[in-house]
Design an enzyme around this catalytic site. Structure first.
Site, mmCIF file in Angstrom:
data_model
loop_
_atom_site.group_PDB
_atom_site.id
_atom_site.type_symbol
_atom_site.label_atom_id
_atom_site.label_comp_id
_atom_site.label_asym_id
_atom_site.label_seq_id
_atom_site.Cartn_x
_atom_site.Cartn_y
_atom_site.Cartn_z
ATOM 1 N N CYS A 52 -7.138 3.040 -0.238
ATOM 2 C CA CYS A 52 -6.615 2.090 0.751
ATOM 3 C C CYS A 52 -6.498 0.705 0.122
ATOM 4 C CB CYS A 52 -7.577 2.065 1.944
ATOM 5 S SG CYS A 52 -7.355 0.674 3.052
ATOM 6 N N CYS B 246 0.856 -1.175 0.000
ATOM 7 C CA CYS B 246 0.000 0.000 0.000
ATOM 8 C C CYS B 246 0.898 1.233 0.000
ATOM 9 C CB CYS B 246 -0.867 -0.021 1.255
ATOM 10 S SG CYS B 246 -1.935 1.398 1.443
ATOM 11 N N GLN C 72 -18.858 -9.384 10.375
ATOM 12 C CA GLN C 72 -17.427 -9.625 10.159
ATOM 13 C C GLN C 72 -16.983 -8.900 8.896
ATOM 14 O OE1 GLN C 72 -15.483 -11.318 12.233
ATOM 15 N NE2 GLN C 72 -16.913 -12.451 13.520
ATOM 16 N N ASP D 38 -18.127 -16.688 20.999
ATOM 17 C CA ASP D 38 -17.349 -15.784 20.136
ATOM 18 C C ASP D 38 -17.306 -14.419 20.818
ATOM 19 O OD1 ASP D 38 -16.096 -14.417 18.111
ATOM 20 O OD2 ASP D 38 -17.718 -14.615 16.661
ATOM 21 N N TYR E 120 -22.681 -14.749 22.491
ATOM 22 C CA TYR E 120 -22.100 -13.579 21.801
ATOM 23 C C TYR E 120 -22.403 -13.704 20.300
ATOM 24 C CZ TYR E 120 -19.351 -13.913 26.119
ATOM 25 O OH TYR E 120 -18.953 -14.060 27.423
ATOM 26 N N CYS F 210 -10.886 -13.544 19.090
ATOM 27 C CA CYS F 210 -10.105 -12.548 18.349
ATOM 28 C C CYS F 210 -8.920 -12.068 19.180
ATOM 29 C CB CYS F 210 -10.992 -11.375 17.940
ATOM 30 S SG CYS F 210 -11.828 -10.600 19.316
ATOM 31 N N CYS G 84 -2.743 -0.637 8.931
ATOM 32 C CA CYS G 84 -2.053 -1.925 8.793
ATOM 33 C C CYS G 84 -0.682 -1.792 9.449
ATOM 34 C CB CYS G 84 -1.845 -2.279 7.322
ATOM 35 S SG CYS G 84 -3.368 -2.504 6.407
HETATM 36 N N1 SAH Z 1 -20.537 -14.194 16.461
HETATM 37 C C1 SAH Z 1 -20.854 -12.907 15.875
HETATM 38 C C2 SAH Z 1 -20.427 -11.713 16.729
HETATM 39 C C3 SAH Z 1 -19.086 -11.767 17.366
HETATM 40 S S1 SAH Z 1 -18.483 -10.236 17.992
HETATM 41 C C4 SAH Z 1 -20.276 -12.804 14.490
HETATM 42 O O1 SAH Z 1 -19.441 -13.623 14.092
HETATM 43 O O2 SAH Z 1 -20.677 -11.900 13.751
HETATM 44 C C5 SAH Z 1 -18.834 -10.323 19.703
HETATM 45 C C6 SAH Z 1 -20.276 -9.991 20.052
HETATM 46 O O3 SAH Z 1 -20.376 -10.036 21.460
HETATM 47 C C7 SAH Z 1 -20.732 -8.590 19.649
HETATM 48 O O4 SAH Z 1 -21.906 -8.708 18.894
HETATM 49 C C8 SAH Z 1 -20.994 -7.881 20.991
HETATM 50 O O5 SAH Z 1 -22.097 -6.996 20.933
HETATM 51 C C9 SAH Z 1 -21.297 -9.055 21.884
HETATM 52 N N2 SAH Z 1 -21.067 -8.826 23.329
HETATM 53 C C10 SAH Z 1 -20.132 -8.063 23.930
HETATM 54 N N3 SAH Z 1 -20.190 -8.181 25.266
HETATM 55 C C11 SAH Z 1 -21.185 -9.057 25.542
HETATM 56 C C12 SAH Z 1 -21.738 -9.596 26.744
HETATM 57 N N4 SAH Z 1 -21.255 -9.250 27.936
HETATM 58 N N5 SAH Z 1 -22.748 -10.475 26.633
HETATM 59 C C13 SAH Z 1 -23.236 -10.848 25.435
HETATM 60 N N6 SAH Z 1 -22.761 -10.361 24.259
HETATM 61 C C14 SAH Z 1 -21.754 -9.478 24.301
#
Ligand code: SAH
Length: 447
Positions: A155, A71, A278, A376, A307, A403, A79
């Site tokens: 970008c 880039c 994502q 997640d 999550y 992550c 990045c």
């Molecule tokens: N699995 C989904 C989102 C993952 S990101 C995907 O792949 O798209 C993590 C998610 O956790 C977000 O949507 C965020 O709003 C949620 N989150 C954050 N803190 C939380 C909590 N204490 N309880 C429940 N969800 C939560």
């Protein structure tokens, strides 16, 4: 060792911000733009008793993994490892996961990081800050560790249309002298420009984040944007709050609909400006396939997706399980998850809004059990009570999508100390040229 000295140093590691690390006279030296294995000449500044900063003057002995940045915007802070060969980036990411696990005494084999064939133009979302400058409003990304702007229309990790849309908005702002945001004074009209594209649907969304209700010259903006038939949604989002939060809670549709559609893993999702989604579509499919395979579903299971965001993983699971229970903090995301389930005809799903640390124990107390649990969580990982309740539910399989390798390792150490065996850890590169690494870990309950 004193200020402005030019010294030679060998770089041995990278910080999690992507700066090279070396040692000099008992001090740790941080050198932006230097890679492990390199001998570099630097000028010292910021000399403190334990550490110092070095400004890179010359690379005396380059790393075999050094490449020209893909880039042209070296100064952009987006990045961190664009000067590292892509295969080396993937090796580094695997190593980061291995090191995090080893630091918690976990010895599981970490698979090679799954990368992209073409690791460019992958992002489906761009966020440009808009600032007031002496020459009118300017749009760009933040410079490394600062809130100063770098113009970055083209970008390298955004699709090509991004540059045209950014230039169109800049031209419109400057023609009408519409003010960019002044952070210190908390004044101005436009704070951010957000772009999002449905990679498989081809639909684009443009969001103008304003400080107040006022947005002048909208008719002219829409006239200028008329030459982009890809735009299915133009939205004004109002964020009157101070601070780093990007989007406010109120949306006004200026053109088309409030959201766009995208197809992921063969399912249709509707994305409004606030929906978490994502950002790397092809690698999201890879990540979800890994998670799904780790679940080993036969069709008769009850699966928890904790999550769950807008239910993307939940709906993939629902095609292969008897019943899926999704839990997510943000109520709007849960509304979206329900609508997405209905849109895709997956009525074996139920979604609960609330913090996992409250909802999961409440569901357990109400008699819910799971055969398989997928989590997640955000970077900080799972709250202890979530892990404890999962253990009480005693699912046969736990799939942890993470992550952040450090919080992953911490939580895996807890789970493996309480009756679960770590089967596999698979890193997936969702963010090429950055130091972020996503992983899918699979655990089975000891019989
Ligand atoms: N699995 C989904 C989102 C993952 S990101 C995907 O792949 O798209 C993590 C998610 O956790 C977000 O949507 C965020 O709003 C949620 N989150 C954050 N803190 C939380 C909590 N204490 N309880 C429940 N969800 C939560």
């Amino acid at each position: 060792m004193s200020l402005n000295d030019a010294v030679t140093v060998t770089i041995t590691d990278l910080t999690d911000k992507g700066d090279g690390i070396g040692q000099l006279d008992g001090r740790t030296l941080y050198v932006s733009g230097a890679l492990p294995g390199e001998q570099v000449q630097v000028r010292l500044h910021g000399v403190k008793p334990k550490y110092a900063q070095g400004e890179l003057l010359a690379v005396l002995q380059p790393s075999p993994d050094r490449v020209a940045n893909f880039c042209s915007h070296d100064e952009c802070g987006g990045c961190q490892i664009g000067i590292l060969d892509y295969a080396a980036q993937l090796r580094l990411k695997r190593q980061r996961v291995q090191q995090a696990l080893a630091a918690k005494g976990l010895s599981a084999e970490v698979a090679a990081c799954l990368g992209m064939e073409e690791p460019y133009a992958y992002r489906n979302k761009a966020l440009y800050a808009v600032q007031a400058t002496a020459n009118g409003a300017e749009l760009g990304f933040f410079r490394k560790q600062s809130h100063a702007l770098v113009r970055c229309d083209d970008c390298g990790i955004q699709p090509a249309l991004t540059a045209e849309l950014v230039a169109t908005v800049r031209d419109w702002l400057q023609t009408h002298d519409i003010a960019g945001y002044d952070e210190a004074a908390h004044s101005g009209t436009l704070r951010y420009l957000m772009l999002r594209d449905g990679r498989l649907s081809g639909q684009w969304q443009l969001v103008l984040v304003t400080l107040g209700e006022t947005l002048p010259e909208v008719a002219d903006l829409l006239a200028r944007l008329a030459r982009f038939p890809q735009l299915h949604s133009v939205v004004q989002n109002i964020n009157p709050q101070r601070g780093n939060r990007i989007l406010g809670f109120s949306n006004r549709v200026l053109l088309g609909e409030e959201g766009i559609h995208d197809t992921l893993c063969g399912l249709d999702f509707y994305l409004t400006p606030l929906a978490f989604y994502q950002i790397n579509p092809p690698q999201t499919s890879v990540l979800y396939q890994q998670a799904l395979a780790a679940c080993g579903l036969g069709g008769d299971e009850t699966v928890f997706d904790i999550y769950c965001g807008i239910g993307t993983i939940s709906l993939c699971l629902a095609r292969q399980a008897r019943r899926v229970v999704g839990i997510e903090l943000v109520p709007e995301a849960i509304d979206a998850a329900r609508a997405n389930a209905e849109r895709n005809g997956l009525d074996n799903t139920e979604f609960h809004a609330g913090a996992a640390e409250a909802v999961v124990p409440a569901l357990y107390a109400a008699g819910y059990r799971a055969d398989v649990v997928v989590v997640d969580p955000p970077r900080k990982g799972c709250e202890r009570i979530v892990l404890e309740t999962m253990l009480q539910m005693a699912p046969r399989t736990l799939v942890y999508v993470s992550c952040d390798p450090d919080s992953l390792a911490r939580d895996l150490a807890y789970l493996t100390a309480h009756g679960y065996g770590l089967q596999s850890v698979q890193p997936v590169d969702m963010f090429p040229h950055t130091l972020h690494v996503e992983s899918v870990a699979c655990l089975h309950r000891w019989e």
